[in-house]
Structure formats: structure tokens, C-alpha cells
Design a protein around this motif. Structure first.
Motif, PDB file in Angstrom:
ATOM      1  N   THR A 114       0.841  -1.148  -0.096  1.00 45.13           N
ATOM      2  CA  THR A 114       0.222   0.054   0.022  1.00 45.13           C
ATOM      3  C   THR A 114       0.881   1.304  -0.121  1.00 45.13           C
ATOM      4  OG1 THR A 114      -2.069  -1.079   1.183  1.00 45.13           O
ATOM      5  CG2 THR A 114      -1.638   1.162   1.181  1.00 45.13           C
ATOM      6  N   VAL A 115       1.986   1.312   0.693  1.00 45.63           N
ATOM      7  CA  VAL A 115       2.748   2.589   0.834  1.00 45.63           C
ATOM      8  C   VAL A 115       3.321   2.502  -0.474  1.00 45.63           C
ATOM      9  CG1 VAL A 115       4.952   3.392   2.134  1.00 45.63           C
ATOM     10  CG2 VAL A 115       3.292   2.237   3.333  1.00 45.63           C
ATOM     11  N   ALA A 116       4.104   1.445  -0.931  1.00 45.62           N
ATOM     12  CA  ALA A 116       4.893   1.533  -2.112  1.00 45.62           C
ATOM     13  C   ALA A 116       3.684   2.237  -3.365  1.00 45.62           C
ATOM     14  CB  ALA A 116       5.385   0.271  -2.482  1.00 45.62           C
ATOM     15  N   ALA A 118       1.233   4.173  -3.200  1.00 48.47           N
ATOM     16  CA  ALA A 118       0.730   5.442  -2.839  1.00 48.47           C
ATOM     17  C   ALA A 118       1.783   6.538  -3.246  1.00 48.47           C
ATOM     18  CB  ALA A 118       0.395   5.517  -1.255  1.00 48.47           C
ATOM     19  N   LEU A 119       3.044   5.782  -2.549  1.00 49.21           N
ATOM     20  CA  LEU A 119       4.270   6.909  -3.046  1.00 49.21           C
ATOM     21  C   LEU A 119       4.584   7.155  -4.368  1.00 49.21           C
ATOM     22  CD1 LEU A 119       6.426   6.063   0.314  1.00 49.21           C
ATOM     23  CD2 LEU A 119       4.847   7.943  -0.103  1.00 49.21           C
ATOM     24  N   ALA A 120       4.283   5.955  -5.172  1.00 47.51           N
ATOM     25  CA  ALA A 120       4.580   6.122  -6.561  1.00 47.51           C
ATOM     26  C   ALA A 120       3.909   6.971  -7.530  1.00 47.51           C
ATOM     27  CB  ALA A 120       4.329   4.361  -7.213  1.00 47.51           C
ATOM     28  N   GLN A 121       2.679   7.648  -6.829  1.00 48.91           N
ATOM     29  CA  GLN A 121       1.762   8.432  -7.462  1.00 48.91           C
ATOM     30  C   GLN A 121       2.501   9.927  -7.589  1.00 48.91           C
ATOM     31  OE1 GLN A 121      -0.543   6.921  -8.740  1.00 48.91           O
ATOM     32  NE2 GLN A 121       0.028   5.152  -7.703  1.00 48.91           N
ATOM     33  N   PRO A 122       1.812  10.699  -8.709  1.00 44.95           N
ATOM     34  CA  PRO A 122       2.720  11.927  -8.986  1.00 44.95           C
ATOM     35  C   PRO A 122       2.304  12.965  -8.082  1.00 44.95           C
ATOM     36  CG  PRO A 122       1.058  11.305 -10.700  1.00 44.95           C
ATOM     37  CD  PRO A 122       1.090  10.171  -9.843  1.00 44.95           C
ATOM     38  N   ASP A 123       1.235  12.977  -7.429  1.00 42.81           N
ATOM     39  CA  ASP A 123       0.742  14.120  -6.782  1.00 42.81           C
ATOM     40  C   ASP A 123      -0.027  13.616  -5.420  1.00 42.81           C
ATOM     41  OD1 ASP A 123      -2.327  14.302  -7.114  1.00 42.81           O
ATOM     42  OD2 ASP A 123      -1.256  13.875  -9.206  1.00 42.81           O
ATOM     43  N   VAL A 171       5.415  -8.313  -7.722  1.00 45.10           N
ATOM     44  CA  VAL A 171       4.472  -6.955  -7.916  1.00 45.10           C
ATOM     45  C   VAL A 171       4.953  -5.756  -7.201  1.00 45.10           C
ATOM     46  CG1 VAL A 171       2.289  -6.157  -7.590  1.00 45.10           C
ATOM     47  CG2 VAL A 171       2.624  -8.279  -8.474  1.00 45.10           C
ATOM     48  N   LEU A 172       5.585  -6.079  -5.951  1.00 43.33           N
ATOM     49  CA  LEU A 172       6.204  -4.884  -5.072  1.00 43.33           C
ATOM     50  C   LEU A 172       7.481  -4.262  -5.914  1.00 43.33           C
ATOM     51  CD1 LEU A 172       6.106  -3.458  -2.503  1.00 43.33           C
ATOM     52  CD2 LEU A 172       7.744  -5.414  -1.445  1.00 43.33           C
ATOM     53  N   VAL A 173       8.075  -4.993  -6.449  1.00 42.07           N
ATOM     54  CA  VAL A 173       9.436  -4.353  -7.317  1.00 42.07           C
ATOM     55  C   VAL A 173       8.826  -3.685  -8.338  1.00 42.07           C
ATOM     56  CG1 VAL A 173      11.281  -5.036  -8.625  1.00 42.07           C
ATOM     57  CG2 VAL A 173      11.056  -6.390  -6.802  1.00 42.07           C
ATOM     58  N   SER A 179       9.513   4.997  -8.495  1.00 40.69           N
ATOM     59  CA  SER A 179      10.189   5.813  -7.509  1.00 40.69           C
ATOM     60  C   SER A 179      11.615   6.197  -7.853  1.00 40.69           C
ATOM     61  CB  SER A 179       9.467   5.749  -6.049  1.00 40.69           C
ATOM     62  OG  SER A 179       8.126   5.716  -5.915  1.00 40.69           O
ATOM     63  N   LEU A 180      12.007   5.009  -7.855  1.00 44.66           N
ATOM     64  CA  LEU A 180      13.774   4.830  -8.116  1.00 44.66           C
ATOM     65  C   LEU A 180      14.125   5.663  -9.278  1.00 44.66           C
ATOM     66  CD1 LEU A 180      14.312   1.412  -6.993  1.00 44.66           C
ATOM     67  CD2 LEU A 180      14.646   3.320  -5.556  1.00 44.66           C
ATOM     68  N   ARG A 181      13.217   5.479 -10.251  1.00 47.69           N
ATOM     69  CA  ARG A 181      13.451   6.211 -11.659  1.00 47.69           C
ATOM     70  C   ARG A 181      13.516   7.684 -11.497  1.00 47.69           C
ATOM     71  NH1 ARG A 181      10.127   2.268 -14.309  1.00 47.69           N
ATOM     72  NH2 ARG A 181      11.229   0.313 -15.245  1.00 47.69           N
ATOM     73  N   ALA A 182      12.574   8.047 -10.686  1.00 43.60           N
ATOM     74  CA  ALA A 182      12.158   9.506 -10.725  1.00 43.60           C
ATOM     75  C   ALA A 182      13.016  10.054  -9.603  1.00 43.60           C
ATOM     76  CB  ALA A 182      10.702   9.514 -10.294  1.00 43.60           C
ATOM     77  N   SER A 183      13.515   9.414  -8.880  1.00 47.69           N
ATOM     78  CA  SER A 183      14.386  10.131  -7.659  1.00 47.69           C
ATOM     79  C   SER A 183      15.722   9.628  -7.486  1.00 47.69           C
ATOM     80  CB  SER A 183      13.429  10.004  -6.263  1.00 47.69           C
ATOM     81  OG  SER A 183      14.506  10.504  -5.357  1.00 47.69           O
TER      82      SER A 183
END
Length: 227
Positions: A114-116, A118-123, A171-173, A179-183
Motif C-alpha cells: 500500500t505504501v509503495a 501510494a508513494l509511486a503516484q505523481p501528486d 509486484v512490489l518491485v 519511484s527509483l527512476r524519478a528520484s
């Protein structure tokens, strides 16, 4: 138009979350079946899933019980493995919304997936919606899967025989990669955490490598302070 956009956004979140729900359901069925096959009553995995709601902690606690350990030893094992949820809760604290009841419910829904997601969303708005859509759906599917597995009992057997246990981490990966690509600052701490988890996996119980991987956060904090 605005309501249509909201509907489309909700639909896309449900579609994207469905892979996580499917993987969770498979693991939930396995947990329920293995618990009952080991000799526990049907109500034990069902109630544990509703109240504890922590996959790796539940597997470890049941493992302790089936090995002859007492309830206090099982609870201590589950608490140890679930301490990583404290860091996850800090990461999504602003997504839970106002109100004590809402925050308590949101805290119960905090999970790796759930955390992964949510944090992957853009805004912020989409992150909040993603947390609740993913969290509520995951909770429902996990508990239904556990109930089904407990009723099936020994008929299913071990999901590792079919290789289905790989669906959940895969799926988790997939959720973490955006997020890893963006930051860029996240990449080195994530790599360090992954190496620690891989090195520890042969020597510690299931779930502990994920806890040890949080050591990568120290590197993230140091880099953040340097900036």
C-alpha cells in the motif's frame, strides 16, 4: 467533467491495484491453508488476519506456534518483524486525513504494498486516493483469501510448489521501480537496503531481511542532510 475525471482516476487506481490484490489473495489462501493444515483451528488465521493484518508477521507467528512455541513468543516474533511499519507510517502520515477514527483505520491499512503504491503516484491528491483504494482493497482480498484457504485446508498445499509465491515480491518491485527512476537520491539507499536483505536472507527468519534493509534509510538521511 470533473466528476468524470474523478471516476477515470478511481478506475485507473483500481486497475493498477488489482495486480497487488491478486498476489495478496494467493498468499492469503496459502497462509490460511498452511495454518489449518498444521493443526490450528480455522478461526485462528482468520481472526489473526483481521486483527494483525501483516503477512510476514503472521507467517512467522504461526510458524512459532506450529513449532511448539507459546503465544507470547509468537507475538514477540510478529512485533519484531512488523517494526518496519513505523517507518512506513511516517512516510504516509499526511495521506491518512483528519479525524482520529480515520487515522486509526489508515494506520491499520499500512502495508509494504500500500505504501509503495501510494508513494509511486505523481501528486498528493492521487497519493491519498491510491493509499485508500489500495489499502481497503488489499485488506478485503487478503482476508477473503485467508478465509478461503482456511476452509480449503490441506487441499491446496504449499504455493511454492507452483511458484506462485514469487508473484507478491515481483509486484512490489514493479511498484517501487517508478519511484527509483524519478528520484536519484533514493537509488543508493535502496541498493544498500537490497544488498543487506539479500545477504541476510540465508541466515535469518522470513521477514527479518526486510527489517534489516531499513538500514539503507541512514544513507538516505545522510545524503539529505548533506544537500
Amino acid at each position: 467533467m470533473r466528476s468524470l475525471l474523478r471516476t477515470q482516476s478511481f478506475g485507473s487506481l483500481v486497475r493498477d491495484s488489482s495486480l497487488v490484490w491478486a498476489a495478496s489473495g494467493v498468499v492469503g489462501v496459502s497462509f490460511g491453508a498452511l495454518s489449518v493444515a498444521g493443526g490450528l483451528p480455522v478461526w485462528v488465521p482468520v481472526v489473526m488476519s483481521l486483527v494483525v493484518y501483516a503477512g510476514s508477521a503472521q507467517f512467522s507467528a504461526v510458524g512459532v506456534l506450529l513449532a511448539g512455541g507459546g503465544p507470547f513468543a509468537a507475538a514477540a516474533t510478529g512485533l519484531l518483524l512488523n517494526t518496519r511499519a513505523a517507518a512506513f507510517s511516517l512516510a504516509v502520515a499526511d495521506l491518512l486525513g483528519p479525524g482520529r477514527a480515520t487515522r486509526l483505520l489508515g494506520a491499520h491499512l499500512v502495508a509494504d504494498e500500500t505504501v509503495a503504491f501510494a508513494l509511486a503516484q505523481p501528486d498528493p491528491a492521487r497519493r491519498r486516493a491510491a493509499f485508500w483504494v489500495s489499502g481497503l482493497g488489499l485488506f478485503a482480498v487478503w482476508n477473503l483469501g485467508v478465509l478461503a484457504g482456511a476452509l480449503v485446508g490441506t487441499a491446496l498445499g504449499d504455493i511454492t510448489v507452483y511458484g506462485l509465491d514469487a508473484a507478491f515480491p515481483a509486484v512490489l518491485v514493479a511498484l517501487v521501480l517508478p519511484s527509483l527512476r524519478a528520484s536519484r537520491p533514493l537509488r543508493r539507499p535502496a541498493a544498500l537496503g537490497a544488498l543487506i536483505a539479500l545477504a541476510a536472507t540465508p541466515f535469518v527468519p522470513a521477514g527479518v531481511p526486510v527489517l534489516l534493509a531499513l538500514a539503507g534509510l541512514f544513507l538516505y538521511g545522510r545524503e539529505g542532510a548533506a544537500v
